[in-house]
Write a protein that holds these residues in place. Structure first.
Motif, PDB file in Angstrom:
ATOM      1  N   LYS A  64      33.162  43.337  46.928  1.00  0.00           N
ATOM      2  CA  LYS A  64      33.448  43.293  48.361  1.00  0.00           C
ATOM      3  C   LYS A  64      34.795  42.666  48.676  1.00  0.00           C
ATOM      4  O   LYS A  64      35.313  42.854  49.778  1.00  0.00           O
ATOM      5  N   GLN A  65      35.333  41.919  47.728  1.00  0.00           N
ATOM      6  CA  GLN A  65      36.573  41.196  48.010  1.00  0.00           C
ATOM      7  C   GLN A  65      37.495  41.163  46.797  1.00  0.00           C
ATOM      8  O   GLN A  65      37.049  40.948  45.669  1.00  0.00           O
ATOM      9  N   ILE A  66      38.780  41.373  47.043  1.00  0.00           N
ATOM     10  CA  ILE A  66      39.789  41.181  46.004  1.00  0.00           C
ATOM     11  C   ILE A  66      40.103  39.691  45.957  1.00  0.00           C
ATOM     12  O   ILE A  66      40.583  39.125  46.946  1.00  0.00           O
ATOM     13  N   ASN A  83      34.520  50.823  45.509  1.00  0.00           N
ATOM     14  CA  ASN A  83      33.825  49.555  45.637  1.00  0.00           C
ATOM     15  C   ASN A  83      33.437  49.379  47.102  1.00  0.00           C
ATOM     16  O   ASN A  83      33.282  50.372  47.824  1.00  0.00           O
ATOM     17  N   ILE A  85      35.185  47.123  49.240  1.00  0.00           N
ATOM     18  CA  ILE A  85      36.278  46.281  49.734  1.00  0.00           C
ATOM     19  C   ILE A  85      36.627  46.650  51.173  1.00  0.00           C
ATOM     20  O   ILE A  85      36.759  47.823  51.502  1.00  0.00           O
ATOM     21  N   LEU A 102      42.835  51.925  45.374  1.00  0.00           N
ATOM     22  CA  LEU A 102      41.798  51.378  46.255  1.00  0.00           C
ATOM     23  C   LEU A 102      41.060  52.473  47.022  1.00  0.00           C
ATOM     24  O   LEU A 102      40.463  52.208  48.060  1.00  0.00           O
ATOM     25  N   ASN A 105      36.919  52.901  49.353  1.00  0.00           N
ATOM     26  CA  ASN A 105      36.411  51.623  49.818  1.00  0.00           C
ATOM     27  C   ASN A 105      36.160  51.683  51.325  1.00  0.00           C
ATOM     28  O   ASN A 105      35.922  52.767  51.856  1.00  0.00           O
TER      29      ASN A 105
END
Length: 276
Positions: A64-66, A83, A85, A102, A105
């Motif tokens: 959920k988070q980089i 993912n 994100i 990315l 997402n």
């Protein structure tokens, strides 16, 4: 919850096979590529012992988070597509990053990349956006990428205009398929400011069905070799350029003749009015 941490790396088959007689610390320090794609990972924990990572594969997970990547000064490739994100963040210290994936997402705004002056490829296709929303771009991020970015993929993001992208003057490949782009004139204006553009795919946009769409873009994109998956014949391009120049010259001549007639006869009689 599955966390990416040193213990998980140590338990991986790749570690056990390659570690040999060296200690775990030595192995982690030498590690340059980390592949934990499709491992049900939800969080990136402390992996700072892997100081020399250059490539990380974390696609097809549930992240959920980089985060927790600020140690990776040598990181050049980051694969985190598919993912969960929602924000592009915590990448300010990864300044050698040149390829960022990315796609797939839930990112709504392209931001947080102001420090990545070496980023060459940015892939953001197919974000899972709320109904009616479109992918937006922070002008500060776009300006910071104006010199370095050469590949941009923003396909399938409900985008209806790209005028803000005009600053990305070094693009060589641009993909924006299956969006809502309609204005061919806007596309002409923007693409004419991308002198290095060689491949562009806009298929699946309403603009593709507008009259002379392909001809107009081929004319303004002098180095384009492929548009919407179809190769551009150089003879055809030159014909279109010459045709456009001839058309513009003819229009200029007509305008000059009209202006001369108006100066010579500022108050035309009935005969002149019928002539005009």
């Amino acid at each position: 919850m599955v966390r990416l941490n040193v213990d998980l790396i140590a338990k991986s088959s790749s570690c056990s096979k390659k570690k040999g007689n060296c200690s775990l610390a030595q192995y982690l320090k030498k590690l340059t590529h980390l592949n934990f794609s499709n491992k049900n990972i939800e969080e990136i924990d402390d992996i700072s012992a892997c100081k020399n990572l250059s490539v990380i594969y974390l696609y097809d997970n549930h992240i959920k988070q980089i985060c927790n990547l600020s140690f990776a000064y040598n990181l050049t490739h980051l694969y985190m597509q598919n993912n969960s994100i929602t924000h592009i963040e915590n990448l300010a210290d990864v300044r050698k990053l040149c390829k960022l994936y990315l796609g797939g997402n839930s990112i709504m705004v392209v931001e947080g990349l102001e420090q990545l002056s070496e980023l060459k490829e940015l892939h953001l296709e197919g974000q899972r956006l709320p109904r009616g929303e479109k992918l937006l771009f922070d002008p500060r991020t776009l300006l910071s990428l104006s010199e370095s970015l050469i590949v941009l993929n923003i396909s399938n993001n409900n985008i209806d205009e790209i005028r803000d992208l005009v600053v990305l003057r070094n693009l060589t490949r641009f993909s924006a398929t299956n969006n809502q782009l309609q204005d061919v004139q806007e596309l002409e204006v923007v693409c004419s400011q991308w002198p290095q553009l060689r491949r562009m795919d806009l298929s699946g946009n309403p603009a593709c069905h507008k009259p002379k769409y392909r001809d107009r873009l081929i004319t303004v994109c002098k180095r384009l070799v492929d548009l919407d998956g179809k190769e551009i014949n150089e003879l055809s391009r030159q014909f279109l350029i010459n045709w456009k120049a001839s058309k513009e010259a003819k229009k200029k001549m007509q305008d000059e003749q009209l202006m001369t007639a108006q100066i010579t006869h500022p108050f035309p009689d009935s005969g002149m009015r019928s002539f005009l």
